[in-house]
Write an enzyme that holds these catalytic residues in place. Structure first.
Site, PDB file in Angstrom:
ATOM      1  N   GLY A 148       0.441  -1.214  -0.248  1.00  0.00           N
ATOM      2  CA  GLY A 148      -0.101   0.035   0.005  1.00  0.00           C
ATOM      3  C   GLY A 148       1.191   0.962  -0.251  1.00  0.00           C
ATOM      4  O   GLY A 148       2.163   1.396   0.878  1.00  0.00           O
ATOM      5  N   GLN A 156       3.217  10.244   0.910  1.00  0.00           N
ATOM      6  CA  GLN A 156       4.391   9.810   1.090  1.00  0.00           C
ATOM      7  C   GLN A 156       4.719   9.550   0.549  1.00  0.00           C
ATOM      8  O   GLN A 156       6.076   9.709  -0.074  1.00  0.00           O
ATOM      9  CB  GLN A 156       3.728   8.217   1.328  1.00  0.00           C
ATOM     10  CG  GLN A 156       3.223   7.170   2.701  1.00  0.00           C
ATOM     11  CD  GLN A 156       3.349   5.742   2.412  1.00  0.00           C
ATOM     12  OE1 GLN A 156       2.161   5.145   2.332  1.00  0.00           O
ATOM     13  NE2 GLN A 156       3.715   5.124   3.887  1.00  0.00           N
ATOM     14  N   CYS A 188       5.125  -0.486   7.704  1.00  0.00           N
ATOM     15  CA  CYS A 188       4.682   0.845   6.817  1.00  0.00           C
ATOM     16  C   CYS A 188       6.185   0.979   5.988  1.00  0.00           C
ATOM     17  O   CYS A 188       7.382   1.485   5.930  1.00  0.00           O
ATOM     18  CB  CYS A 188       4.817   1.991   7.293  1.00  0.00           C
ATOM     19  SG  CYS A 188       4.174   3.852   6.859  1.00  0.00           S
ATOM     20  N   LEU A 189       5.915   1.376   5.296  1.00  0.00           N
ATOM     21  CA  LEU A 189       7.334   2.372   3.381  1.00  0.00           C
ATOM     22  C   LEU A 189       7.884   3.320   4.183  1.00  0.00           C
ATOM     23  O   LEU A 189       9.075   3.359   4.036  1.00  0.00           O
ATOM     24  CB  LEU A 189       6.878   2.342   2.274  1.00  0.00           C
ATOM     25  CG  LEU A 189       6.795   1.134   1.731  1.00  0.00           C
ATOM     26  CD1 LEU A 189       5.908   1.372   0.257  1.00  0.00           C
ATOM     27  CD2 LEU A 189       7.453  -0.324   1.397  1.00  0.00           C
ATOM     28  N   HIS A 248      -4.800   1.436   7.135  1.00  0.00           N
ATOM     29  CA  HIS A 248      -3.454   1.682   7.236  1.00  0.00           C
ATOM     30  C   HIS A 248      -3.359   2.753   6.570  1.00  0.00           C
ATOM     31  O   HIS A 248      -3.145   4.409   6.564  1.00  0.00           O
ATOM     32  CB  HIS A 248      -2.728   1.457   7.080  1.00  0.00           C
ATOM     33  CG  HIS A 248      -1.041   1.006   7.135  1.00  0.00           C
ATOM     34  ND1 HIS A 248      -0.243   1.108   8.616  1.00  0.00           N
ATOM     35  CD2 HIS A 248      -0.441   2.365   6.257  1.00  0.00           C
ATOM     36  CE1 HIS A 248       0.500   1.737   7.741  1.00  0.00           C
ATOM     37  NE2 HIS A 248       0.886   1.699   6.484  1.00  0.00           N
ATOM     38  N   GLU A 249      -3.642   2.906   4.647  1.00  0.00           N
ATOM     39  CA  GLU A 249      -3.003   3.629   3.793  1.00  0.00           C
ATOM     40  C   GLU A 249      -4.607   4.958   4.338  1.00  0.00           C
ATOM     41  O   GLU A 249      -4.041   6.279   4.319  1.00  0.00           O
ATOM     42  CB  GLU A 249      -3.720   3.104   2.903  1.00  0.00           C
ATOM     43  CG  GLU A 249      -2.631   2.441   2.665  1.00  0.00           C
ATOM     44  CD  GLU A 249      -1.341   2.626   2.563  1.00  0.00           C
ATOM     45  OE1 GLU A 249      -0.809   3.364   2.464  1.00  0.00           O
ATOM     46  OE2 GLU A 249      -0.490   1.517   3.044  1.00  0.00           O
ATOM     47  N   HIS A 300      -2.743   7.943   6.376  1.00  0.00           N
ATOM     48  CA  HIS A 300      -2.099   8.596   6.130  1.00  0.00           C
ATOM     49  C   HIS A 300      -2.230  10.099   5.630  1.00  0.00           C
ATOM     50  O   HIS A 300      -1.884  11.070   5.414  1.00  0.00           O
ATOM     51  CB  HIS A 300      -1.456   7.862   4.891  1.00  0.00           C
ATOM     52  CG  HIS A 300       0.221   7.231   5.524  1.00  0.00           C
ATOM     53  ND1 HIS A 300       1.110   7.877   6.323  1.00  0.00           N
ATOM     54  CD2 HIS A 300       0.208   5.791   5.007  1.00  0.00           C
ATOM     55  CE1 HIS A 300       1.839   6.372   6.406  1.00  0.00           C
ATOM     56  NE2 HIS A 300       1.048   5.035   6.155  1.00  0.00           N
TER      57      HIS A 300
HETATM   58 ZN    ZN Z   1       1.750   3.379   5.824  1.00  0.00          ZN
END
Ligand code: ZN
Length: 179
Positions: free
Chosen positions: A46, A51, A99-100, A141-142, A145
């Site tokens: 995701g 991000q 998370c990235l 989660h996304e 953000h």
């Molecule tokens: Zn994330």
């Protein structure tokens, strides 16, 4: 198509509330395509606009089918614009999240086990999705953000500060030393 740089925490750009997408036009479609490429290259399941430095309410996800090995599954990315949670189950589920934007960090987060999400697809068509399991985790989660919320904001301040300090240190090490 292009691979975009992913912003890593701690960074004020990850704490901003994202703005709704006004029109799903060619620029937005290009951004979504670039985000899918970036997510696959990372690799991740995701990625949300903030991000990659785009404070817009859009995200991409590609969750492997459950019960099957990830390898060998064809990519199946979803592009989601202006998502809204219209229903969440009372039942909760814990999940070990990463998370990235917080490389190599993981923590257990408890969220509703199922959610219904209304959104626009890449053609601007209204869609609704009933998600459970890892798909429900990833969507929530996304969508966090888009509110400037990271998964570490759901855990104790003690653990959060530990993780953020570690990331801060790792960032400093990555910076070129001035000659
Ligand atoms: Zn994330």
């Amino acid at each position: 198509m292009a691979i975009l740089p992913i912003i890593e925490a701690p960074d004020p750009r990850l704490k901003v509330k994202a703005k709704p997408v006004k029109a799903v036009d060619a620029r937005i479609r290009q951004l979504l395509a670039d985000m899918v490429e970036t997510m696959h290259a990372a690799p991740g399941i995701g990625l949300a606009g903030p991000q990659v430095g785009e404070p817009l309410r859009l995200l991409v996800i590609d969750v492997p089918k459950e019960g099957l090995p990830r390898e060998g599954q064809p990519p199946n990315p979803m592009k989601i614009v202006n998502p809204e949670i219209v229903w969440a189950s009372e039942e909760l589920q814990p999940w070990d999240e990463g998370c990235l934007s917080l490389p190599d960090q993981f923590a257990e987060v408890v969220r509703p086990a199922e959610v219904k999400v209304r959104y626009l697809d890449e053609n601007g068509a209204r869609k609704e999705l009933h998600a459970k399991g890892v798909m429900a985790v990833c969507l929530q989660h996304e969508m966090d953000h888009l509110e400037g919320v990271l998964f570490v904001d759901h855990i104790s301040a003690l653990r959060r500060n530990m993780i953020l300090r570690k990331l801060q240190k790792a960032k400093k090490l990555k910076q070129p030393v001035p000659a």
